[in-house]
Scaffold this active site. Sequence first.
Site, short mmCIF file in Angstrom:
data_model
loop_
_atom_site.label_atom_id
_atom_site.label_comp_id
_atom_site.label_asym_id
_atom_site.label_seq_id
_atom_site.Cartn_x
_atom_site.Cartn_y
_atom_site.Cartn_z
N LEU A 1 0.81 -1.21 0.00
CA LEU A 1 0.00 0.00 0.00
C LEU A 1 0.84 1.26 0.00
O LEU A 1 0.35 2.33 -0.27
CB LEU A 1 -0.88 0.01 1.25
CG LEU A 1 -2.21 -0.73 1.13
CD1 LEU A 1 -2.89 -0.74 2.47
CD2 LEU A 1 -3.10 -0.06 0.10
N ARG A 2 2.13 1.08 0.30
CA ARG A 2 2.97 2.25 0.43
C ARG A 2 2.97 3.09 -0.85
O ARG A 2 3.02 4.31 -0.82
CB ARG A 2 4.39 1.83 0.79
CG ARG A 2 4.99 2.71 1.85
CD ARG A 2 6.45 2.46 1.98
NE ARG A 2 6.74 1.09 2.36
CZ ARG A 2 7.22 0.75 3.54
NH1 ARG A 2 7.44 1.65 4.43
NH2 ARG A 2 7.49 -0.49 3.81
N GLY A 3 2.89 2.38 -1.99
CA GLY A 3 2.90 3.07 -3.27
C GLY A 3 1.72 4.02 -3.39
O GLY A 3 1.88 5.19 -3.74
#
Lengths: 337, 546
Positions: free
Chosen positions: A274-276
């Site tokens: 999810l960091r993207g």
Amino acid sequence: MKAIFPFSAIVGQDEMKQALLIAAVDGRIGGVMVFGDRGTGKSTAVRALASLLPPIEVRAGCRYTCEAKADGPCPFDCTVGTGKPVQKAVPFVDLPLGATEDRVVGALDLERALATGEKRFEPGLLAKAHRGFLYIDEVNLLEDHLVDLLLDVAASGENVVEREGLSLRHPARFLLIGSGNPEEGELRPQLLDRFGLSVDVKTPEVLADRIEVVRRRDRFDRDPHGFVADYSEADAAVVAKVAKARKRAPDVVVPDQVLELASRLCQALGADGLRGELTLMRAARALAALNGKKTVTPAHLAAVAPMALRHRLRRNVLDETGSTPRIARAIAEIFPA
Amino acid sequence: MTDAELAARLLAEDPAGLGGIVLKARAGPIRDAWLETLAQAFPPGTPIRRMPVGIPDERLLGGLDLAATLSAGRPLRAAGLLVEADGGVIVVPMAERLPAETAARLAQVLDAGEVPGPDGQAPARFALVLLDEGVDDECVPGTLAERLAIHLDLDRLLEADDLPPAPAPAPAYLESLCAVADALGAGGIRAALQAVKVAQSSARLAGRAVSEADVAAAVRLVLAPRATRMPAEAAEPEAPEEQAPPPPESSSEGPANEPTLDELTELAVEVARAMLPPGILEAQAGRAQRGAASGQGAGQMRQSPSTGRRAGVRAGRLGRGARLDLVETLKAAAPWQPVRRRERPAATGVLVRQDDFRIRKLVRRAQSTTIFVVDASGSAALARLGEAKGAVELLLADSYVRRDEVALIAFRGEGAEVLLPPTRSLARAKRALQDLPGGGGTPLAAGLEAAAKLGVAVQAKGRSVTTVVLTDGRANVARESGQDPMVDAEAAGTAMRLLGLKSVFIDTSPRPRGEGARLAAAMGARLVALPRADAGALAAVVKAAA
């Protein structure tokens, strides 16, 4: 004082400059990884940006660059000194290749221990970089255990020391800027993912640009202060832009439609985790703030997608296409024309 | 005046601005004479310091003088070599063996011009003289070499042209040098800037405006040694000129003998071409590539690493990268305090002596390199080569996590060729593998010999080596004509065993016969018959062996 090459005098390298400004607007985006050849102005740009930012207020005598009204974790001797607020330039620490863990984390103050028998912590480079920039040249050649340590501290904003009978913690929030050449060895994907943004820099291809670079550098070397004065107005404009964007960023609206686009883009590209998406959203918001807008548009998203996602795509051994064209293709497919 | 003399005088003219010189020369009277010339060029009393091999950081950058501190009982600092040499020269012998850490420190100080000390920054502006004695693969660390303007090879000196009494001034020198750097593919913008500085220094030395002769000197000393490609014929330099803004001073209205930008660039390119004998570029390109990677190799040569995970302590002396474990040292000193206090009643603090020192033992996981030796001969070559390529890429993708290196040697026709020097870069591996040639005879002995040579070089860097040989074992080309190719190959295989290189022999012939087994026995290799080697199976075999 030693003159520093002005930020606005850097020729070209627009993506790198933009990524640095975005990271300066929102510190939570995380560090910037700069890929590229030697001598393309990477460290010049980072140094220039650090010197550009307005000075910070610190407590006099504080060895950890704490904020004037600091609370939260603070080591035992942090409040030593007069404690009066003083102005200090934004710290810029250039981490040398081959730096030891002692130097980075901090260690027992050897001099005091031997001479007076006093047990005192000597802060390392992490403490020095607090509230500033930590620049690591050739991060891909750095020892693995040091890279792990740096990224962990950068993510948590705190340096925890448990060594040589010392046990303490101090804040260490800094913008981590790494640079490296992928031809000289790659960085593990888990580490790359920790960097918020990444940019590719190249030597300018147009001869006229290269001549301009050399000409400006030559002028700077001959008359540093005169050269800096010539660009002081342009630099001041950049400072104002960042300051305004910092103030405005929290209020910038991200419409649901844009959020959905961001998710679909990450899905289509197979960007891990999810960091993207989170970084994509934050970077787009920072860009909108820099451009003076109140709402994030798909155009902002498309502009930051390459730098936010480029390093998160899973490398396909058999696919020759680079990450940047893959992102461009996905944007063309997903985004409304 | 020769280029060597000119280089020395240029360094004396602007030591910190030019950064220094990479001097390629063996130890000997010629080199000593040059160093003498350099010393003469500086005003008397200028510090000219030689940096000892394996200098510790405390000596280089300054720091606590531990021995003095202990005997005095109060902290005593010593300035570092770099600060002592401020305004002068530092000579680095055996620069090709310079550890990556030291090179990185030097590069940082060159950039900053100062050294951080206890009382703020101490100035450290100096010219660095790297004495490069490297042969073949060895070269000075790239991070440092690119920061030093002048590159000079004392073995290939050219006599500079005799200057005309009043050389034509060349106001367009900056544009021209940029164009030449571009045409030669010479090291990006930094090289162009350094060339400009050398031209300026050279002009100042002669007390004139920058002229043709200064441009020529800059090309010889800075750009030509960094060239990665041959400049195109004279017509070419005009093309980039179209993009350049017309420099105001260089137009035709100047005096008649003042060269235009085109003429100047052409002249500079001629100078470069005269300096670059055919074939030299290939050698240089290879060196540059290896130089890029060798920054880390040098650090790994040490048997007991100075960085890594901690694994206990031992008694020992400081220096040579050893790191003190303070708590253990103090523990060792503790029982003796009452005795020592009696000897020196006036002393305060803990009384520590040299034999109390405890040094940290550090371990670093041994890193491994896999060398593929692939038979690229005959009809089956293409398929076999394709599978080997696939295996190399699979292993590289894996080495993301394991930090291992892969190299590839192919042999065909008359000899063997290192197609991929040891690397863990996927990008570079792919480029090298893209067009791998196939066909011809089977010079097996040459392939094994190349593998042994590379294997020994890699071992010297402290890495463990596994050689993977893919062939059907039917050698038909000997190293020297008249020899039995098979006997020759077995001799080369035996040499590998005696050198202690671990190897895997993959027999790819459809119906394995005795040759493969005999050869594997000579090499002391594990024999694996894989008549239809596929990339996945190959990678699995290698992983099991490594």
